[in-house]
Design an enzyme around this catalytic site. Structure first.
Site, PDB file in Angstrom:
ATOM      1  N   ASP A  67     -50.988  27.857 -11.960  1.00  0.00           N
ATOM      2  CA  ASP A  67     -49.939  27.643 -12.962  1.00  0.00           C
ATOM      3  C   ASP A  67     -50.528  27.350 -14.341  1.00  0.00           C
ATOM      4  OD1 ASP A  67     -50.940  25.170 -12.172  1.00  0.00           O
ATOM      5  OD2 ASP A  67     -49.067  24.468 -11.296  1.00  0.00           O
ATOM      6  N   ASN A  82     -42.562  14.668  -5.905  1.00  0.00           N
ATOM      7  CA  ASN A  82     -41.257  15.146  -5.429  1.00  0.00           C
ATOM      8  C   ASN A  82     -41.412  16.323  -4.463  1.00  0.00           C
ATOM      9  OD1 ASN A  82     -42.084  17.150  -7.132  1.00  0.00           O
ATOM     10  ND2 ASN A  82     -40.378  16.974  -8.571  1.00  0.00           N
ATOM     11  N   HIS A 140     -43.320  19.020  -4.977  1.00  0.00           N
ATOM     12  CA  HIS A 140     -43.570  20.332  -5.587  1.00  0.00           C
ATOM     13  C   HIS A 140     -44.980  20.827  -5.268  1.00  0.00           C
ATOM     14  CE1 HIS A 140     -45.058  18.294  -9.502  1.00  0.00           C
ATOM     15  NE2 HIS A 140     -46.040  19.119  -9.200  1.00  0.00           N
ATOM     16  N   GLU A 159     -40.655  23.284  -8.482  1.00  0.00           N
ATOM     17  CA  GLU A 159     -39.922  22.030  -8.366  1.00  0.00           C
ATOM     18  C   GLU A 159     -38.848  22.145  -7.281  1.00  0.00           C
ATOM     19  OE1 GLU A 159     -40.938  19.492  -9.871  1.00  0.00           O
ATOM     20  OE2 GLU A 159     -41.265  19.770 -12.024  1.00  0.00           O
TER      21      GLU A 159
HETATM   22  C1  GLP Z   1     -49.250  19.250 -11.291  1.00  0.00           C
HETATM   23  C2  GLP Z   1     -49.769  20.601 -10.851  1.00  0.00           C
HETATM   24  C3  GLP Z   1     -49.810  20.705  -9.340  1.00  0.00           C
HETATM   25  C4  GLP Z   1     -50.474  19.480  -8.760  1.00  0.00           C
HETATM   26  C5  GLP Z   1     -49.681  18.254  -9.103  1.00  0.00           C
HETATM   27  C6  GLP Z   1     -50.269  16.977  -8.524  1.00  0.00           C
HETATM   28  O1  GLP Z   1     -47.876  19.188 -11.382  1.00  0.00           O
HETATM   29  N1  GLP Z   1     -49.001  21.681 -11.379  1.00  0.00           N
HETATM   30  O2  GLP Z   1     -50.486  21.893  -8.979  1.00  0.00           O
HETATM   31  O3  GLP Z   1     -50.563  19.613  -7.363  1.00  0.00           O
HETATM   32  O4  GLP Z   1     -49.680  18.149 -10.524  1.00  0.00           O
HETATM   33  O5  GLP Z   1     -51.317  16.523  -9.330  1.00  0.00           O
HETATM   34  P1  GLP Z   1     -52.310  15.376  -8.954  1.00  0.00           P
HETATM   35  O6  GLP Z   1     -53.287  15.972  -8.006  1.00  0.00           O
HETATM   36  O7  GLP Z   1     -52.948  14.964 -10.249  1.00  0.00           O
HETATM   37  O8  GLP Z   1     -51.521  14.289  -8.347  1.00  0.00           O
END
Ligand code: GLP
Length: 239
Positions: A67, A135, A137, A142
Site C-alpha cells: 500500500d 481494527n 485491517h 479497512e
Molecule cells: C498500517 C499498514 C498495515 C500495517 C498496519 C499495522 O496501517 N498499512 O499494512 O499492518 O499499519 O502497523 P504496525 O505493524 O505498525 O502495528
C-alpha cells in the site's frame, strides 16, 4: 492457519526471516510481498543480518508492497516507499528496478489495473508479509461491507489515522491510500502475518476465532491454505 506463539519480537522476526531467506535460497528469482509498519521490522533486520553474513542474496528478487498513502510527493519521508528503502532495500542487494509500489497519486482504476498486471506478469506473489491493524485491517483494507479484489483507493478509518499519525510530525497524515485488495492478497501463495502487543489482541481473536466477515478483513485468512500467523504472548492473550 498455522498459528505460532513466540517469546518476543526478535524470535518472531527470526522465524519470518528464516522462512523468507530459505525460500530465496531455493528460488532466487522469487516474488516477495512486503508490508510497512513496526511489525515486520524485526523480520527485515533478520534478512539484513543474513545478507551481511553472506547467507542470502536478494539481487534477483522482485517485490511488491501492499500500500501507499495518497497525496504525498515522491520521496516524502513518510511514504511507504521511503520506509522500505530505509528499513530494508538500501541495506541489502535488492535491485531498485525490481521493487514495485502502488502510486497513491495515480488514477485509481488505471493504477489498480497496472499493479494487477505487473503481479500477474511475475507469476504472482510467492510470500506475502502482513501486519494487522487494531481494527483487523490488512494492508489498508479497512472494515467494510464487502471484501475487495484488486488494488483500490480507500478512505482511512479514524482508528487507523489515530494509530499511524504518530509517524507524522510536520505533515498532516493523509486520509486516503491506495491498497492491494483482499483478493490480490489472498492470491499470494504463502502468507506470513505478524502481530505483536496487546493492542492487537482483539483483532487477532477476531481474525482467528471470529466469523469470516469483511468487518474484520483479516478473518479472510481463515480461508487461505498456507498462512502462518506469528504472535507474541500479548497479541495472543485473548485466543
Ligand atoms: C498500517 C499498514 C498495515 C500495517 C498496519 C499495522 O496501517 N498499512 O499494512 O499492518 O499499519 O502497523 P504496525 O505493524 O505498525 O502495528
Amino acid at each position: 492457519m498455522d498459528i505460532r506463539i513466540l517469546e518476543n519480537v526478535e524470535e518472531i522476526g527470526a522465524a519470518a526471516g528464516r522462512i523468507i531467506c530459505d525460500f530465496v535460497n531455493e528460488k532466487p528469482a522469487c516474488v516477495l510481498g512486503f508490508a510497512t509498519g513496526a511489525s515486520p521490522v524485526p523480520t527485515y533486520n533478520y534478512m539484513i543480518e543474513q545478507f551481511n553474513e553472506g547467507k542470502v542474496s536478494f539481487k534477483d528478487v522482485t517485490t511488491f508492497n501492499l500500500d501507499e498513502y495518497c497525496g504525498l510527493p515522491e520521496g516524502h519521508k513518510n511514504s511507504y516507499k521511503t520506509f522500505m528503502f530505509e528499513n530494508l532495500f538500501s541495506k541489502v542487494d535488492i535491485d531498485p528496478a525490481k521493487v514495485n509500489f502502488l502510486d497513491g497519486n495515480a488514477d485509481e482504476a488505471e493504477e489498480s489495473r497496472r499493479y494487477a498486471e505487473a503481479i500477474k506478469a511475475k507469476g504472482g506473489v510467492d510470500i506475502q508479509i502482513l501486519g494487522i491493524g487494531r481494527n483487523g485491517h490488512i494492508a489498508f483494507n479497512e472494515p467494510s461491507d464487502e471484501f475487495t479484489d484488486e488494488a483500490w483507493k480507500v478512505t482511512l478509518s479514524q482508528s487507523t489515522i489515530d494509530a499511524n499519525s504518530i509517524y507524522f510530525d510536520d505533515t498532516e497524515m493523509p486520509t486516503s491510500a491506495m491498497t492491494m485488495g483482499i483478493g490480490s492478497i489472498m492470491r499470494s501463495k504463502k502468507i506470513i502475518l505478524i502481530a505483536t502487543g496487546s493492542s492487537k489482541a482483539e483483532a487477532v481473536k477476531a481474525m482467528i476465532q471470529g466469523e469470516v466477515t469483511p468487518q474484520c478483513p483479516a478473518s479472510i485468512l481463515q480461508k487461505h491454505d498456507d498462512t502462518v500467523i506469528l504472535l507474541d504472548k500479548a497479541a495472543a492473550s485473548l485466543i
